[in-house]
Design a protein around this motif. Structure first.
Motif, PDB file in Angstrom:
ATOM      1  N   LEU A 119     -16.595 -18.669  26.100  1.00 58.15           N
ATOM      2  CA  LEU A 119     -17.184 -17.482  26.715  1.00 58.15           C
ATOM      3  C   LEU A 119     -17.066 -17.539  28.239  1.00 58.15           C
ATOM      4  N   ARG A 122     -13.793 -16.935  29.867  1.00 54.79           N
ATOM      5  CA  ARG A 122     -13.374 -15.524  29.876  1.00 54.79           C
ATOM      6  C   ARG A 122     -14.241 -14.655  30.772  1.00 54.79           C
ATOM      7  N   ASN A 123     -15.520 -15.010  30.875  1.00 55.41           N
ATOM      8  CA  ASN A 123     -16.487 -14.159  31.563  1.00 55.41           C
ATOM      9  C   ASN A 123     -17.499 -15.066  32.254  1.00 55.41           C
ATOM     10  N   PRO A 126     -21.717 -13.503  32.020  1.00 50.64           N
ATOM     11  CA  PRO A 126     -21.997 -12.677  30.839  1.00 50.64           C
ATOM     12  C   PRO A 126     -23.441 -12.184  30.821  1.00 50.64           C
ATOM     13  N   ASP A 127     -23.634 -10.975  30.317  1.00 54.97           N
ATOM     14  CA  ASP A 127     -24.994 -10.470  30.131  1.00 54.97           C
ATOM     15  C   ASP A 127     -25.517 -10.943  28.771  1.00 54.97           C
ATOM     16  N   HIS A 129     -26.237  -9.410  25.966  1.00 54.22           N
ATOM     17  CA  HIS A 129     -25.501  -8.902  24.811  1.00 54.22           C
ATOM     18  C   HIS A 129     -24.185  -9.668  24.610  1.00 54.22           C
ATOM     19  N   THR A 130     -23.476  -9.927  25.694  1.00 52.40           N
ATOM     20  CA  THR A 130     -22.201 -10.635  25.628  1.00 52.40           C
ATOM     21  C   THR A 130     -22.404 -12.070  25.146  1.00 52.40           C
ATOM     22  N   GLU A 133     -23.126 -11.959  21.421  1.00 50.23           N
ATOM     23  CA  GLU A 133     -21.885 -11.661  20.697  1.00 50.23           C
ATOM     24  C   GLU A 133     -20.979 -12.890  20.639  1.00 50.23           C
ATOM     25  N   ALA A 134     -20.879 -13.627  21.748  1.00 51.24           N
ATOM     26  CA  ALA A 134     -20.023 -14.815  21.795  1.00 51.24           C
ATOM     27  C   ALA A 134     -20.540 -15.931  20.892  1.00 51.24           C
TER      28      ALA A 134
END
Length: 170
Positions: A119, A122-123, A126-127, A129-130, A133-134
């Motif tokens: 994760l 890539r980001n 992240p927030d 939600h992200t 999801e990850a």
């Protein structure tokens, strides 16, 4: 070489490895049994818990569902390959999981950390939600996820800070 075996090679945690394996063997079994990398855990064995998560060419993958032949020539990172500036140091993600109580029994922790690494690669910011999801492919039966969420948020800050620091050579 056994007729049912293949000459298999991959880069595991930065080190070239070559083995004779049956192509139908799972990556999980090759890692744990042949290479003695037992940080990758065996749990559900059907790809639903994430305890066996590894990175293959930077992508998180359930090693219980991945066959050896699918990894021929790939770059594989297990939890043993994640560390700080030296192998003796913890990676910032590992530090964050310790500091924020992102584990209890620790069984899911290697998979959670590997998924977090993917994760944050890539980001870097992240927030919530992200993050959820990850980590949706990783189950924890102990923590209630509060510590894990805090650990990922803290790891994002640690990793970002580390990349922004000037190196000694500069």
């Amino acid at each position: 070489m056994n007729r049912a075996s293949m000459n298999w090679n991959a880069t595991i945690n930065g080190k070239e490895r070559e083995l004779e394996v049956e192509p139908s063997r799972r990556l999980l079994d090759v890692l744990r049994t042949d290479l003695e990398l037992t940080g990758t855990k065996v749990s559900c064995e059907i790809g639903r818990c994430g305890a066996c998560m590894v990175l293959i060419d930077g992508e998180p993958v359930n090693s219980c569902l991945t066959m050896a032949y699918q990894c021929q020539g790939k770059n594989i990172t297990t939890i043993e390959g994640l560390h700080g500036d030296t192998p003796a140091e913890l990676h910032p993600i590992q530090e964050a999981f310790l500091e924020e109580g992102g584990f209890q029994c620790g069984y899911c922790t290697p998979g959670m950390i590997i998924s977090t690494k993917a994760l944050l690669d890539r980001n870097e910011q992240p927030d919530e939600h992200t993050i959820k999801e990850a980590l949706c492919g990783n189950l924890c039966r102990c923590t209630g996820y509060g510590g894990i969420m805090r650990a990922v948020e803290s790891a994002a800050v640690k990793c970002k800070t580390r990349t922004e620091e000037p190196s000694v050579a500069e």
